[in-house]
Design a protein around this motif. Structure first.
Motif, PDB file in Angstrom:
ATOM      1  N   TYR A  10      83.125  93.189  84.378  1.00  0.00           N
ATOM      2  CA  TYR A  10      83.662  94.376  83.267  1.00  0.00           C
ATOM      3  C   TYR A  10      83.075  95.852  83.696  1.00  0.00           C
ATOM      4  O   TYR A  10      82.154  95.853  84.465  1.00  0.00           O
ATOM      5  CB  TYR A  10      82.928  93.886  81.913  1.00  0.00           C
ATOM      6  CG  TYR A  10      83.917  92.940  80.997  1.00  0.00           C
ATOM      7  CD1 TYR A  10      84.875  93.516  80.479  1.00  0.00           C
ATOM      8  CD2 TYR A  10      83.625  91.672  81.281  1.00  0.00           C
ATOM      9  CE1 TYR A  10      85.612  92.536  79.520  1.00  0.00           C
ATOM     10  CE2 TYR A  10      84.421  90.679  80.670  1.00  0.00           C
ATOM     11  CZ  TYR A  10      85.404  91.300  79.874  1.00  0.00           C
ATOM     12  OH  TYR A  10      86.140  90.139  79.175  1.00  0.00           O
ATOM     13  N   ALA A  43      83.688  94.119  74.607  1.00  0.00           N
ATOM     14  CA  ALA A  43      83.688  93.377  75.705  1.00  0.00           C
ATOM     15  C   ALA A  43      82.697  92.259  75.719  1.00  0.00           C
ATOM     16  O   ALA A  43      81.350  92.454  75.474  1.00  0.00           O
ATOM     17  CB  ALA A  43      83.389  94.340  77.013  1.00  0.00           C
ATOM     18  N   VAL A  45      80.604  90.170  77.909  1.00  0.00           N
ATOM     19  CA  VAL A  45      80.428  90.351  79.365  1.00  0.00           C
ATOM     20  C   VAL A  45      79.217  89.215  79.718  1.00  0.00           C
ATOM     21  O   VAL A  45      77.939  89.187  79.057  1.00  0.00           O
ATOM     22  CB  VAL A  45      79.854  91.795  79.313  1.00  0.00           C
ATOM     23  CG1 VAL A  45      79.290  92.087  80.867  1.00  0.00           C
ATOM     24  CG2 VAL A  45      80.749  92.702  79.050  1.00  0.00           C
TER      25      VAL A  45
ATOM     26  N   THR B 428      89.694  93.544  84.153  1.00  0.00           N
ATOM     27  CA  THR B 428      90.259  92.504  83.322  1.00  0.00           C
ATOM     28  C   THR B 428      90.942  91.270  83.881  1.00  0.00           C
ATOM     29  O   THR B 428      90.882  90.237  83.153  1.00  0.00           O
ATOM     30  CB  THR B 428      91.637  93.224  82.681  1.00  0.00           C
ATOM     31  OG1 THR B 428      92.433  93.565  83.517  1.00  0.00           O
ATOM     32  CG2 THR B 428      91.028  94.216  81.553  1.00  0.00           C
TER      33      THR B 428
END
Lengths: 187, 512
Positions: A10, A43, A45, B428
């Motif tokens: 990320y 996110a 992660v 992504t």
């Protein structure tokens, strides 16, 4: 496919990683289950890719070398720790001058202090000496992806919306401003 | 700025009997802030650290001890990492699921409100919404001019008898077109023009509401426990909060919102979909009609998604999502359709189209020809896999040897080759990429002959891989090629170019 899918690295700014306090429970049945944190913009992660400026480094190891590096981006500072289990990364940090642009691929480490503060750091898989072109690209890319995550939270399409909503205040404006200031610092 | 900081650093070192040449401090500071673009505070820290080490001064001696907490009012909090005392009322308690955070919410006094965080390990008594307290020894924190206070183990809390007054927030009745600020509390009289399918259980309802002046997206959380809205009905909405992204506003319901159905019908402006070609789709929220062929159906990852895949026309392909709730006919791979009333969406610069309940699907008699192109991927090289660098291949079957042995033909006299099996990552998605000898030589800057020489000199062929890693990892590349199984077989590759001011400006224009 899913079982061996590699974790995405990320793009997260230092400020957002610093503000990250949501650590997901690890699957205790599975010794190889990755550790995840969920950042304030949602996110989920395990791995990150960051590029910034090495501003300070110190060998804080007692027996073996153990390097702590501060790597600065436009929003704050990443802490990267590399020792005998990351020999290649430790070597690059040991040899790099201060300041220098470094790119780091690594896993997010978390620990909770006595005060209950959750602290994040990065355990590098690789550290590379890079240049301003790559650093600038990373800042723009990270700003764009941060803004995308904010938008997903806002339009309800983010997978993490519930966790973010419950754990953080969903005060997304500050992260939008963070991304904007990072972009503005590029001009 | 650099000059002032440099003077401060010089003065502080002088107090510690260390005399540093001011030019030296300024040179280091400007190198950090200008060439290396480090923020001012971090640059200062870096320079101070350098001189502390250089002159053997302890960090504690330079920075000194923290001062005691001072009593203050919320509006006066303007610096982080300060110790403060406040008299304040708990205005809102938010939910915390983190074991580290005991309570989180807003406290307020006559001058304003501020977010607070109470750590679980602080062992402090529970705070109640609406009660006023004296808080001693909290620390302040800041991001982008927004402050918060943190309650830790040294914080003291005692309930007050008096009730602390906090500033009101009052919602105003506005027209949708007048919404131009986020964080505003508003009342609306509007009709529900569309209900979308919620992708997440935390969202109860999501869609569009409209009045005479326009339409706006709304989000109604499952937790707000409000009555269900019905498409086509008009309501009076009170206490909604506005939000904004990319100059588009939305309104959100919360626990204090109220909904009352209106007898009258609120009129709303029309929205009309137009027939477009797939490569013309460039705006999210756009209503479109397509004539396209279903190129691929993918496996749906979520029960709310009925079908997902790719549709294509002469100009390209695009991902589509068809919700289970939209109750539309199933699409078949290879068939061509006319699609009406779809909505375009965008993620990470890639567009997709979504079906809604208002969409219509009609199979076409003709077969639409789909335009393909080779795959392109841009990302950072984050890993180089084993079996990269200088390798040897079996002279019979061309397989890469494992420890000098071919899996098929056993011990053979291998032929040297260069290749890279890399993991590319754009933040992504991950894409494995295979670089053949020619491409490896060009991006690695080492020819096969040079690689062989390096291996001979070092008596170890892994030196080639180490050198490749040093040269390639952490850099961004754009590559094109075709996909075979997990790998992108790279046909051309280039280092990504310098970011242009135009690119930065365009992104800023989207969000500011």
């Amino acid at each position: 496919m899913a079982a061996f899918a590699r974790e995405v690295a990320y793009r997260v700014f230092a400020q957002e990683l610093r503000d990250t306090t949501l650590v997901l429970e690890r699957d205790i049945e599975d010794a190889y289950a990755p550790q995840y944190v969920v950042t304030p913009t949602g996110a989920k992660v395990n791995r990150v890719f960051i590029v910034g400026t090495l501003t300070e480094k110190e060998d804080i190891g007692t027996d073996a070398e153990y390097w702590r590096a501060r790597i600065s981006d436009p929003t704050g500072t990443f802490f990267v720790y590399a020792g005998q289990y990351q020999p290649d990364a430790a070597r690059v940090i040991a040899d790099a001058p201060v300041p220098e642009f470094l790119a780091v691929v690594g896993k997010v480490g978390v620990y909770t202090t006595d005060e209950g503060n959750v602290m994040t750091s990065i355990r590098p898989e690789s550290v590379s000496v890079v240049d301003a072109v790559i650093r600038d690209r990373w800042v723009v890319e990270t700003a764009r992806q941060t803004l995308d995550r904010i938008r997903e939270l806002e339009d309800g399409s983010s997978q993490s919306i519930e966790m973010v909503q419950e754990h953080y205040s969903l005060d997304l404006e500050q992260y939008r401003q963070m991304a904007i200031s990072a972009l503005e610092s590029m001009r | 700025m650099i000059h002032e900081t440099s003077e401060q650093i010089r003065k502080r070192f002088l107090e510690l009997n260390v005399d540093i040449e001011p030019g030296e401090i300024e040179r280091r500071l400007s190198d950090l802030t200008e060439r290396f673009k480090v923020p001012g505070t971090e640059a200062e820290r870096s320079v101070v650290s350098y001189f502390l080490r250089e002159h053997g001064v302890k960090r504690e001696d330079y920075y000194g001890m923290p001062e005691g907490a001072s009593s203050t009012q919320i509006a006066d909090i303007n610096e982080s990492e300060q110790w403060v005392n406040l008299h304040a009322k708990v205005v809102q308690l938010w939910e915390s699921t983190s074991p580290a955070i005991d309570q989180v919410g807003l406290i307020g006094d006559e001058t304003g409100t501020i977010k607070f965080v109470k750590w679980a390990k602080s062992n402090l008594p529970p705070l109640e919404e609406g009660k006023s307290y004296s808080f001693e020894n909290m620390t302040t924190d800041e991001w982008e001019g927004r402050f918060s206070v943190k309650m830790n183990r040294t914080t003291r809390i005692s309930e007050l008898d008096e009730d602390i007054e906090t500033p009101d927030r009052e919602a105003q009745l506005v027209a949708i077109d007048d919404i131009n600020e986020s964080g505003q509390w508003v009342n609306l009289r509007a009709k529900v023009t569309q209900l979308w399918d919620s992708e997440h259980e935390s969202i109860d309802q999501i869609g569009l509401i409209g009045d005479e002046t326009g339409t706006i997206k709304f989000v109604k959380w499952a937790k707000s426990e409000l009555p269900a809205l019905v498409e086509g009905k008009s309501y009076s909405f009170e206490n909604l909060v506005t939000d904004e992204f990319e100059e588009r506003f939305s309104v959100k319901f919360n626990k204090s919102s109220s909904i009352n159905e209106l007898e009258e019908d609120v009129e709303t402006p029309d929205m009309e979909a137009h027939l477009v070609a797939i490569d013309e789709i460039n705006q999210s929220g756009q209503w479109i009609n397509l004539r396209a062929k279903v190129v691929q159906l993918w496996e749906s990852e979520h029960e709310s998604i009925d079908q997902v895949g790719l549709v294509g026309d002469e100009t390209g392909t695009i991902k589509f999502v068809k919700w289970a709730k939209s109750d539309l006919q199933p699409l078949e791979e290879g068939k061509s359709y006319s699609f009406e009333n779809m909505v375009a969406d965008e993620y990470d610069g890639r567009f997709s189209v979504k079906f809604s309940r208002n969409s219509q699907i009609e199979e076409l008699g003709e077969d639409i020809e789909v335009g393909y192109s080779t795959t392109e991927f841009t990302g950072a090289m984050v890993h180089i896999q084993d079996g990269s660098g200088l390798i040897r291949r079996c002279p019979i079957c061309n397989r890469a040897l494992m420890k000098g042995t071919c899996l098929e033909h056993g011990n053979v006299d291998g032929i040297h080759d260069l290749r890279i099996k890399a993991v590319m990552d754009n933040g992504t998605t991950v894409q494995e990429a295979l670089f053949n000898r020619e491409i490896t030589e060009s991006i690695g800057g080492i020819t096969l002959d040079e690689a062989k020489e390096m291996a001979v000199d070092a008596l170890d062929q892994s030196v080639v891989l180490d050198e490749m890693k040093k040269r390639l990892l952490g850099r961004y590349y754009t590559m094109t090629g075709s996909i075979l199984d997990r790998y992108l077989l790279v046909e051309s590759v280039g280092l990504i170019e310098r970011i242009s001011d135009h690119e930065v400006d365009a992104l800023l224009a989207e969000v500011t």
